[in-house]
Design an enzyme around this catalytic site. Structure first.
Site, mmCIF file in Angstrom:
data_model
loop_
_atom_site.group_PDB
_atom_site.id
_atom_site.type_symbol
_atom_site.label_atom_id
_atom_site.label_comp_id
_atom_site.label_asym_id
_atom_site.label_seq_id
_atom_site.Cartn_x
_atom_site.Cartn_y
_atom_site.Cartn_z
ATOM 1 N N ALA A 115 -15.168 21.172 38.362
ATOM 2 C CA ALA A 115 -16.133 20.843 39.404
ATOM 3 C C ALA A 115 -17.243 21.885 39.350
ATOM 4 O O ALA A 115 -17.078 22.953 38.775
ATOM 5 C CB ALA A 115 -15.439 20.882 40.761
ATOM 6 N N GLY A 137 -11.435 20.106 37.395
ATOM 7 C CA GLY A 137 -11.893 18.725 37.480
ATOM 8 C C GLY A 137 -12.060 18.081 36.112
ATOM 9 O O GLY A 137 -11.926 16.855 35.971
ATOM 10 N N GLU A 186 -8.746 16.885 35.215
ATOM 11 C CA GLU A 186 -8.408 15.763 36.105
ATOM 12 C C GLU A 186 -9.085 14.475 35.621
ATOM 13 O O GLU A 186 -8.466 13.403 35.601
ATOM 14 C CB GLU A 186 -8.800 16.109 37.548
ATOM 15 C CG GLU A 186 -7.891 17.206 38.109
ATOM 16 C CD GLU A 186 -8.381 17.795 39.429
ATOM 17 O OE1 GLU A 186 -9.573 18.137 39.530
ATOM 18 O OE2 GLU A 186 -7.562 17.907 40.361
ATOM 19 N N GLU A 225 -7.767 26.338 39.331
ATOM 20 C CA GLU A 225 -8.265 26.331 40.716
ATOM 21 C C GLU A 225 -7.704 27.465 41.569
ATOM 22 O O GLU A 225 -8.423 28.029 42.400
ATOM 23 C CB GLU A 225 -7.951 24.990 41.380
ATOM 24 C CG GLU A 225 -8.897 23.855 40.969
ATOM 25 C CD GLU A 225 -8.447 23.122 39.718
ATOM 26 O OE1 GLU A 225 -7.584 23.662 38.975
ATOM 27 O OE2 GLU A 225 -8.934 22.016 39.482
HETATM 28 N N1 3HC Z 1 -19.367 25.463 37.983
HETATM 29 C C1 3HC Z 1 -20.626 25.937 37.935
HETATM 30 N N2 3HC Z 1 -21.039 26.831 37.006
HETATM 31 C C2 3HC Z 1 -20.133 27.232 36.101
HETATM 32 C C3 3HC Z 1 -18.803 26.768 36.105
HETATM 33 C C4 3HC Z 1 -18.429 25.836 37.098
HETATM 34 N N3 3HC Z 1 -17.186 25.329 37.166
HETATM 35 N N4 3HC Z 1 -18.140 27.343 35.080
HETATM 36 C C5 3HC Z 1 -19.025 28.137 34.468
HETATM 37 N N5 3HC Z 1 -20.223 28.077 35.073
HETATM 38 C C6 3HC Z 1 -21.479 28.756 34.682
HETATM 39 C C7 3HC Z 1 -21.354 30.260 34.795
HETATM 40 O O1 3HC Z 1 -21.669 30.705 36.097
HETATM 41 C C8 3HC Z 1 -22.373 30.724 33.783
HETATM 42 O O2 3HC Z 1 -23.651 30.604 34.367
HETATM 43 P P1 3HC Z 1 -24.858 31.586 33.938
HETATM 44 O O3 3HC Z 1 -25.052 31.354 32.473
HETATM 45 O O4 3HC Z 1 -25.958 31.135 34.798
HETATM 46 O O5 3HC Z 1 -24.349 32.956 34.245
HETATM 47 C C9 3HC Z 1 -22.275 29.670 32.684
HETATM 48 O O6 3HC Z 1 -21.668 28.520 33.307
HETATM 49 C C10 3HC Z 1 -21.430 30.076 31.497
HETATM 50 O O7 3HC Z 1 -20.157 30.524 31.970
HETATM 51 P P2 3HC Z 1 -19.357 31.680 31.210
HETATM 52 O O8 3HC Z 1 -20.235 32.863 31.047
HETATM 53 O O9 3HC Z 1 -18.077 31.846 31.946
HETATM 54 O O10 3HC Z 1 -19.167 30.979 29.782
HETATM 55 P P3 3HC Z 1 -17.993 31.137 28.736
HETATM 56 O O11 3HC Z 1 -18.402 30.356 27.545
HETATM 57 O O12 3HC Z 1 -17.612 32.569 28.605
HETATM 58 O O13 3HC Z 1 -16.726 30.400 29.406
HETATM 59 C C11 3HC Z 1 -15.606 28.658 30.584
HETATM 60 C C12 3HC Z 1 -16.743 29.040 29.601
HETATM 61 C C13 3HC Z 1 -14.243 28.952 29.935
HETATM 62 C C14 3HC Z 1 -15.741 27.197 30.893
HETATM 63 C C15 3HC Z 1 -15.760 29.518 31.859
HETATM 64 O O14 3HC Z 1 -17.078 29.391 32.327
HETATM 65 C C16 3HC Z 1 -14.842 29.156 32.979
HETATM 66 O O15 3HC Z 1 -13.679 29.497 32.969
HETATM 67 N N6 3HC Z 1 -15.376 28.486 34.012
HETATM 68 C C17 3HC Z 1 -14.659 28.186 35.209
HETATM 69 C C18 3HC Z 1 -13.837 26.981 35.082
HETATM 70 C C19 3HC Z 1 -13.173 26.656 36.387
HETATM 71 O O16 3HC Z 1 -12.757 27.499 37.144
HETATM 72 N N7 3HC Z 1 -13.060 25.357 36.639
HETATM 73 C C20 3HC Z 1 -12.419 24.869 37.791
HETATM 74 C C21 3HC Z 1 -13.440 24.660 38.837
HETATM 75 S S1 3HC Z 1 -12.710 24.169 40.371
HETATM 76 C C22 3HC Z 1 -12.413 22.499 40.195
HETATM 77 O O17 3HC Z 1 -12.602 21.942 39.153
HETATM 78 C C23 3HC Z 1 -11.953 21.797 41.434
HETATM 79 C C24 3HC Z 1 -11.458 20.411 41.163
HETATM 80 O O18 3HC Z 1 -10.056 20.415 41.056
HETATM 81 C C25 3HC Z 1 -11.843 19.468 42.252
#
Ligand code: 3HC
Length: 570
Positions: free
Chosen positions: A61, A100, A103, A123
């Protein structure tokens, strides 16, 4: 366009293109929602491959939307719609399918992953539970035990493990689009498997759930999300799909607005902001080789992390490095030392104390290449002075390493007035290569980490003088969520010599609760943080929180001292 549809014969290929990580913002949810309708209506399409452009599959998400009211189409509805599509969808996964993203992939009838891909439900690390059926579909796909592992730890698994668990149907190599289209064609030849929501799940007995609860509660130490996730998984195993989905959604929405989730989001963005400050625009110097000077176990840990990052590394043990202190008899000569380190692009002094003194660094500067970047610890004093005797001080950078003895969790970069822009940029490149958390202090000198530590120590010692036992203070801070109490952290578990403390007061006088003790010490940290900002030592308050969390074991889910102080009603 964030969603593009192309064709490969009778297979449609839906490509998501929403840089940087294909997060499921509103436009993407709407694009996928519309794609289902378009492709259901296309009579000559037999199956759909869902693939992503860029470095990763959908990474979750959009976390930036979390502070705002949800806007339709909602993610759980989108996952249901993909699952209910008239044509089977095949998720083609590269990079990471997270939260997400996974999912959505579980809403597809099949999942195909490149062997380098990772899949997970991270999450809980953001203080929430999966909110689009992750706790309900995952046990139907991989069983309750594997689902508990995935959801309550938040740790992703690599493609091959995911296949063994049943999370993906096939692991492929080469061109993912070609492989996924071929997979779809083959899959169409056999009867389709049940949609994931219609698959049964074997519910473990009550004792099994209680064991899981006890183990997770012990690990979570006050963190809410892992236990709430377990609760959702139990409901998913014991109740009908729709009921479990409603329970999960209610839990997700409640946690999304919680203090813990706000704190964890704050740290998530602080970690991503720290390595790319806008003022660092110079190109870094090439980093192919490094020499690590001393530092015992931590130096060895750093050397091994540099090797894993692809650098060739020379590790000079503390004994050998003694030659830097001045003329010696026996042991390796200055010339031998110069031969070992003379070629390195980067020389890091990991040893503290005598080996980090200015005269030593002056000698070291004369032994390594004239353009090698020299990183020195600042614990021994002012990095400006430390750098003075080094020939070409423009290449000197203060560098502090924090973390457990054998590892480095956090790097603190301390530029001196003379540090050249490309030297600073090289420091940032180093941290990125190491995959470590990084903060920079301002030109004011000094170290955020050391200053926070000194101030907390003073506040903790004050409590001892008021009559509290060190063990009481340690227990209170552990109860607050710190990895270790302050006295355990400083003294490695050795008893503290309370009698030797200046001004030791009357034991038993203080009558403070655990919460009072934690409030005193965290407030002291926040006060020091404010001073660091005023003096220009810290550039951002979120950097102070990162140092507290990664350098000093501050509970991540509390967001750090500055975040907590900012939330308190004045
Ligand atoms: N939402 C919005 N922005 C995000 C994001 C997300 N889920 N994940 C990463 N970004 C952004 C970062 O803030 C960063 O932005 P910037 O360049 O402006 O600083 C950019 O994307 C790149 O991120 P990273 O520097 O972390 O890039 P990497 O290549 O090192 O890693 C990744 C990529 C493994 C995808 C890592 O970004 C990551 O782990 N992201 C988080 C994933 C996450 O937690 N997902 C779950 C979200 S909650 C959810 O999905 C709820 C659902 O169940 C309803």
């Amino acid at each position: 366009m964030v969603v593009n549809i192309t064709r490969d014969g009778d297979i449609a290929v839906v490509t998501v293109d929403n840089p940087p990580v294909n997060a499921l913002g509103q436009a993407l949810r709407q694009g996928l929602w519309d794609a289902v309708a378009t492709l259901d209506a296309a009579a000559d399409v037999r199956a759909v491959v869902l693939i992503c452009a860029g470095r990763t599959f959908i990474a979750g998400a959009d976390v930036t939307e979390f502070g705002k009211p949800p806007v339709p189409p909602h993610l759980p509805d989108l996952v249901d719609r993909i699952e209910g599509a008239a044509k089977p969808w095949v998720a083609a996964i590269h990079g990471s399918a997270l939260g997400g993203g996974l999912e959505v992939a579980m809403g597809c009838r099949f999942r195909v992953a490149l062997e380098t891909a990772a899949l997970g439900l991270p999450e809980v690390g953001l203080g929430i539970v999966p909110g689009a059926s992750g706790t309900v579909r995952t046990p139907r796909l991989v069983g309750a035990a594997a689902a508990v592992e995935l959801v309550t730890t938040g740790r992703p698994v690599k493609a091959e493990r995911a296949r063994a668990m049943g999370l993906v149907d096939a692991v492929v190599t080469g061109d993912l689009r070609t492989a996924a289209v071929a997979f779809a064609r083959t899959a169409l030849e056999a009867p389709l498997p049940l949609p994931v929501s219609a698959r049964p799940v074997t519910a473990p007995d009550a004792a099994w759930w209680e064991d899981q609860h006890a183990a997770i509660a012990a690990r979570a130490k006050g963190e809410l999300a892992p236990l709430r996730a377990l609760d959702c998984l139990r409901v998913a195993a014991e109740r009908p799909f729709a009921e479990a989905l409603a329970h999960e959604r209610a839990t997700f929405l409640a946690l999304r607005g919680s203090d813990q989730a706000a704190a964890l989001r704050h740290i998530f963005f602080a970690e991503r902001a720290a390595p790319r400050p806008s003022h660092v625009t110079a190109a870094p110097r090439p980093l192919r080789s490094a020499a690590v000077i001393g530092g015992g176990v931590r130096g060895a840990g750093l050397a091994s992390a540099l090797r894993s990052a692809g650098l060739s590394v020379v590790l000079v043990a503390d004994d050998d490095a003694a030659v830097l202190r001045g003329p010696q008899t026996g042991g390796p000569s200055t010339k031998a030392m110069a031969e070992r380190i003379g070629d390195a692009d980067l020389v890091i002094v990991a040893a503290e104390g005598a080996l980090a003194m200015p005269a030593v660094l002056g000698r070291l500067g004369g032994m390594c290449r004239a353009d090698a970047v020299l990183a020195v610890p600042t614990g021994a004093g002012d990095p400006h002075r430390t750098a003075e005797p080094v020939p070409t001080p423009a290449r000197v950078l203060g560098l502090n390493l924090f973390g457990p003895t054998a590892g480095v969790a956090l790097l603190e970069i301390v530029p001196t007035a003379a540090t050249a822009p490309e030297t600073l940029a090289t420091g940032f490149a180093l941290a990125r290569a190491l995959g470590r958390i990084l903060v920079q202090t301002g030109l004011g000198g000094g170290s955020i980490g050391h200053r926070l530590l000194r101030r907390t120590r003073a506040a903790a010692e004050d409590l001892i003088r008021q009559g509290l036992a060190p063990a009481t203070v340690d227990a209170a801070m552990r109860a607050y969520g710190f990895a270790l109490g302050p006295f355990e952290a400083w003294d490695g578990g050795d008893p503290v010599n309370v009698a030797a403390m200046p001004g030791q007061g009357t034991p038993g006088r203080a009558d403070l609760s655990d919460a009072d003790i934690a409030a005193r010490l965290t407030a002291a940290m926040a006060e020091e943080g404010r001073a660091l900002l005023d003096e220009g030592v810290a550039l951002r308050s979120s950097d102070i929180d990162l140092v507290a969390v990664h350098g000093h074991g501050y509970p991540r889910w509390r967001g750090g001292p500055m975040f907590e102080a900012g939330r308190q009603v004045p």
